[in-house]
Design an enzyme around this catalytic site. Structure first.
Site, PDB file in Angstrom:
ATOM      1  CG  ASP A 179      -1.777   1.253   1.420  1.00 43.29           C
ATOM      2  OD1 ASP A 179      -1.638   2.118   0.401  1.00 43.29           O
ATOM      3  OD2 ASP A 179      -2.525   1.044   2.085  1.00 43.29           O
ATOM      4  CG  ASP A 225      -8.125   1.093  -8.167  1.00 47.14           C
ATOM      5  OD1 ASP A 225      -8.005   0.840  -9.152  1.00 47.14           O
ATOM      6  OD2 ASP A 225      -7.159   0.516  -7.267  1.00 47.14           O
ATOM      7  CE  LYS A 267     -20.079  -1.295  -3.289  1.00 50.25           C
ATOM      8  NZ  LYS A 267     -19.887  -2.420  -2.974  1.00 50.25           N
ATOM      9  CG  ASP A 298     -11.115   6.015 -17.079  1.00 48.88           C
ATOM     10  OD1 ASP A 298     -10.387   5.949 -15.870  1.00 48.88           O
ATOM     11  OD2 ASP A 298     -11.963   5.427 -17.204  1.00 48.88           O
ATOM     12  CB  THR A 341      -0.504   3.794 -17.720  1.00 45.51           C
ATOM     13  OG1 THR A 341      -1.973   4.006 -18.164  1.00 45.51           O
ATOM     14  CG2 THR A 341       0.158   4.918 -17.061  1.00 45.51           C
ATOM     15  CG  HIS A 342      -0.613  -2.176 -18.946  1.00 42.35           C
ATOM     16  ND1 HIS A 342       0.243  -2.249 -18.270  1.00 42.35           N
ATOM     17  CD2 HIS A 342      -0.513  -2.816 -20.169  1.00 42.35           C
ATOM     18  CE1 HIS A 342       1.180  -3.253 -18.845  1.00 42.35           C
ATOM     19  NE2 HIS A 342       0.828  -3.534 -20.006  1.00 42.35           N
ATOM     20  CG  PHE A 343      -5.782   1.104 -16.404  1.00 44.49           C
ATOM     21  CD1 PHE A 343      -5.083  -0.021 -16.018  1.00 44.49           C
ATOM     22  CD2 PHE A 343      -7.328   0.811 -16.194  1.00 44.49           C
ATOM     23  CE1 PHE A 343      -5.620  -1.106 -15.326  1.00 44.49           C
ATOM     24  CE2 PHE A 343      -7.790  -0.278 -15.277  1.00 44.49           C
ATOM     25  CZ  PHE A 343      -6.814  -1.226 -15.190  1.00 44.49           C
ATOM     26  CD  GLU A 344      -2.566   7.729 -22.309  1.00 43.34           C
ATOM     27  OE1 GLU A 344      -1.879   7.817 -21.205  1.00 43.34           O
ATOM     28  OE2 GLU A 344      -2.776   8.610 -23.013  1.00 43.34           O
TER      29      GLU A 344
END
Ligand SMILES: C[S@@+](CC[C@H](N)C(=O)[O-])C[C@H]1O[C@@H](n2cnc3c(N)ncnc32)[C@H](O)[C@@H]1O
Length: 205
Positions: A90, A112, A116, A148, A184-187
């Site tokens: 962490d 992330d 919630k 995003d 990045t991967h997420f981009e």
């Protein structure tokens, strides 16, 4: 020994509780190059690309996913890249182990969103994060964020925009950005899906 598919990654990857109590980057990397931090580095595409592009910079990635971060480490090792270290932990546990002013840049890409309401306090960009930037980034250093999630970006703008220790830099020209590698991967994933991406960069003042 941290072995992954036969590869011993223990020289560049470890779990936080087995790593140093206090990080001495000069001895960790064997040089006194500036160090940049990738928070939530996932499978480490940003580290892999940037470390090759900028061999005069050291990179440290943190991700609490053991499997993703080890995958990243394996790729780094297979390519003989020696300016990256990755810690599975962490981030908030590791921050106190880094010396003041030790990060010339902090990168937070696609953190992330913790949708919630009761989980929102776990978000990386939250008021306490300002204290982390104040302590770890020297004057003139950089904080760079991307997401995003439009709502989370608004929060980022609000939290970071109120910090007297940060000055927002002009946005990167999207055309210039599109000609370069995905960060990045997420981009990559989100751009291929055609999603909007928000970014901001700040100088530590
Ligand atoms: C959506 S992914 C983005 C990964 C990478 N930055 C990218 O853009 O491809 C978010 C990552 O942050 C990691 N993460 C979330 N909170 C974290 C924390 N407090 N400390 C370390 N890693 C964290 C998750 O395990 C996940 O790999």
């Amino acid at each position: 020994m941290a072995k992954l598919r036969g590869l011993d990654v223990s020289t560049i990857w470890w779990e936080g509780n087995t790593g140093p109590e206090r990080y001495d980057f000069a001895s960790l990397f064997g040089n006194d190059h500036p160090v940049e931090l990738d928070l939530g580095c996932g499978k480490g595409l940003f580290l892999y690309n940037q470390a090759r592009l900028r061999p005069g910079v050291n990179f440290i990635g943190i991700d609490w996913s053991r499997s993703f971060s080890r995958m990243g480490a394996e790729r780094i090792l297979r390519h003989g890249i020696n300016n990256v270290r990755i810690v599975a932990d962490d981030s908030w546990t590791l921050f106190p182990r880094f010396n003041p002013g030790s990060m010339s840049a902090i990168h937070v890409y696609f953190p992330d969103p913790w949708w919630k309401t009761r989980h929102r306090k776990r978000r990386m960009i939250r008021p306490e994060f300002i204290g982390v930037c104040e302590r770890l980034i020297p004057i003139g250093g950089l904080l760079s964020v991307a997401t995003d999630v439009g709502d989370y970006f608004k929060v980022m703008e609000q939290v970071l925009g109120q910090a007297t220790i940060l000055r927002r830099l002009p946005d990167i020209d999207p055309d210039v950005d599109l000609r370069s590698d995905y960060l990045t991967h997420f981009e990559r994933k989100y751009r291929l899906e055609g999603r909007s991406i928000w970014r901001a960069r700040f100088e530590r003042i």
